[in-house]
Design a protein around this motif. Structure first.
Motif, short mmCIF file in Angstrom:
data_model
loop_
_atom_site.label_atom_id
_atom_site.label_comp_id
_atom_site.label_asym_id
_atom_site.label_seq_id
_atom_site.Cartn_x
_atom_site.Cartn_y
_atom_site.Cartn_z
N PRO A 94 30.22 37.61 4.89
CA PRO A 94 28.94 36.90 5.06
C PRO A 94 28.64 36.58 6.52
O PRO A 94 27.50 36.71 6.97
CB PRO A 94 29.12 35.63 4.22
CG PRO A 94 30.10 36.03 3.16
CD PRO A 94 31.05 36.99 3.86
N ARG A 95 29.66 36.19 7.28
CA ARG A 95 29.46 35.88 8.70
C ARG A 95 29.02 37.12 9.48
O ARG A 95 28.09 37.07 10.27
CB ARG A 95 30.76 35.31 9.29
CG ARG A 95 30.67 35.03 10.77
CD ARG A 95 32.00 34.48 11.30
NE ARG A 95 31.96 34.39 12.74
CZ ARG A 95 32.25 35.39 13.58
NH1 ARG A 95 32.63 36.56 13.11
NH2 ARG A 95 32.18 35.23 14.88
N ASP A 97 27.60 39.78 8.31
CA ASP A 97 26.25 40.14 7.86
C ASP A 97 25.19 39.32 8.59
O ASP A 97 24.18 39.85 9.03
CB ASP A 97 26.16 39.95 6.34
CG ASP A 97 24.87 40.49 5.76
OD1 ASP A 97 24.50 41.64 6.09
OD2 ASP A 97 24.24 39.76 4.98
N ARG A 98 25.44 38.02 8.72
CA ARG A 98 24.49 37.15 9.43
C ARG A 98 24.38 37.55 10.90
O ARG A 98 23.29 37.60 11.46
CB ARG A 98 24.92 35.69 9.34
CG ARG A 98 24.54 34.99 8.08
CD ARG A 98 24.72 33.47 8.19
NE ARG A 98 25.97 33.04 8.79
CZ ARG A 98 27.13 32.93 8.15
NH1 ARG A 98 27.22 33.23 6.87
NH2 ARG A 98 28.21 32.50 8.78
N LEU A 99 25.53 37.81 11.54
CA LEU A 99 25.53 38.14 12.97
C LEU A 99 24.88 39.48 13.27
O LEU A 99 24.23 39.65 14.29
CB LEU A 99 26.95 38.12 13.52
CG LEU A 99 27.59 36.74 13.64
CD1 LEU A 99 29.07 36.88 13.98
CD2 LEU A 99 26.89 35.91 14.69
N ARG A 101 22.72 41.14 11.15
CA ARG A 101 21.35 41.14 10.63
C ARG A 101 20.82 42.52 10.30
O ARG A 101 19.79 42.95 10.79
CB ARG A 101 20.41 40.45 11.61
CG ARG A 101 20.77 39.02 11.83
CD ARG A 101 19.87 38.41 12.86
NE ARG A 101 20.42 37.14 13.26
CZ ARG A 101 19.80 35.99 13.10
NH1 ARG A 101 18.62 35.96 12.57
NH2 ARG A 101 20.36 34.88 13.49
N ARG A 119 18.16 35.46 2.63
CA ARG A 119 19.03 35.71 3.79
C ARG A 119 19.40 34.41 4.49
O ARG A 119 20.50 34.26 4.98
CB ARG A 119 18.33 36.64 4.80
CG ARG A 119 18.01 38.01 4.30
CD ARG A 119 19.01 39.03 4.53
NE ARG A 119 19.51 39.09 5.89
CZ ARG A 119 20.62 39.71 6.20
NH1 ARG A 119 21.30 40.32 5.29
NH2 ARG A 119 21.05 39.73 7.42
N GLU A 120 18.45 33.48 4.57
CA GLU A 120 18.72 32.22 5.26
C GLU A 120 19.68 31.33 4.49
O GLU A 120 20.36 30.50 5.08
CB GLU A 120 17.40 31.48 5.51
CG GLU A 120 16.58 32.18 6.60
CD GLU A 120 15.22 31.55 6.80
OE1 GLU A 120 14.79 30.72 5.98
OE2 GLU A 120 14.57 31.93 7.79
N ARG A 121 19.79 31.49 3.19
CA ARG A 121 20.72 30.70 2.37
C ARG A 121 22.15 31.16 2.52
O ARG A 121 23.08 30.44 2.19
CB ARG A 121 20.32 30.75 0.89
CG ARG A 121 19.12 29.91 0.56
CD ARG A 121 18.98 29.76 -0.93
NE ARG A 121 18.78 31.03 -1.61
CZ ARG A 121 17.61 31.56 -1.93
NH1 ARG A 121 16.50 30.93 -1.61
NH2 ARG A 121 17.53 32.71 -2.57
N ARG A 122 22.38 32.36 3.00
CA ARG A 122 23.75 32.90 3.11
C ARG A 122 24.56 32.16 4.12
O ARG A 122 24.36 31.71 5.08
CB ARG A 122 23.72 34.38 3.49
CG ARG A 122 23.31 35.23 2.35
CD ARG A 122 23.45 36.65 2.78
NE ARG A 122 23.12 37.55 1.69
CZ ARG A 122 23.08 38.84 1.82
NH1 ARG A 122 23.36 39.40 2.97
NH2 ARG A 122 22.78 39.60 0.82
#
Length: 122
Positions: A94-95, A97-99, A101, A119-122
């Motif tokens: 998850p980290r 994926d966020r980084l 994007r 996406r913002e909830r992850r």
């Protein structure tokens, strides 16, 4: 995805695909480590590549082997690239994926507001 032993995840948490080093995303977070198994002191590590054309593959393989061989109970390590499975972004932590994007093709997102909210909830 097979479970990676905790000791192996910790050992490989400082190994980076050079393309992700600046973001601090390890090969573990990238989902490149498919399996780690040790029998009679011989470790076998299976890695996926984000691309078959990765120019840094040899460097990553060497660093993974070195880190695994430093672990207690491991006298030797074999690191192999897996060709029968394709790496996809679903393997990202998850980290990571966020980084990174990663975004889908806009045509594949019928409800853009819902996609962004998810996406913002992850």
């Amino acid at each position: 995805m097979p479970e990676i032993p905790q000791w192996a995840s910790e050992a490989l948490s400082g190994v980076y695909d050079p393309c992700c080093r600046e973001k601090g995303i390890s090969v573990v977070e990238m989902g490149l480590v498919r399996s780690v198994e040790v029998r009679d002191g011989l470790a076998r590590v299976e890695l996926l590549l984000t691309s078959g054309w990765c120019p840094f593959a040899a460097r990553v393989l060497s660093e993974v082997r070195e880190r695994i061989e430093e672990q207690p109970g491991v006298r030797e390590a074999e690191v192999e690239i897996v060709w029968d499975e394709v790496w996809t972004t679903e393997r990202l932590s998850p980290r990571a994926d966020r980084l990174l994007r990663f975004l889908p093709d806009p045509a594949q997102v019928p409800d853009k507001a819902a996609y962004i909210a998810r996406r913002e909830r992850r």
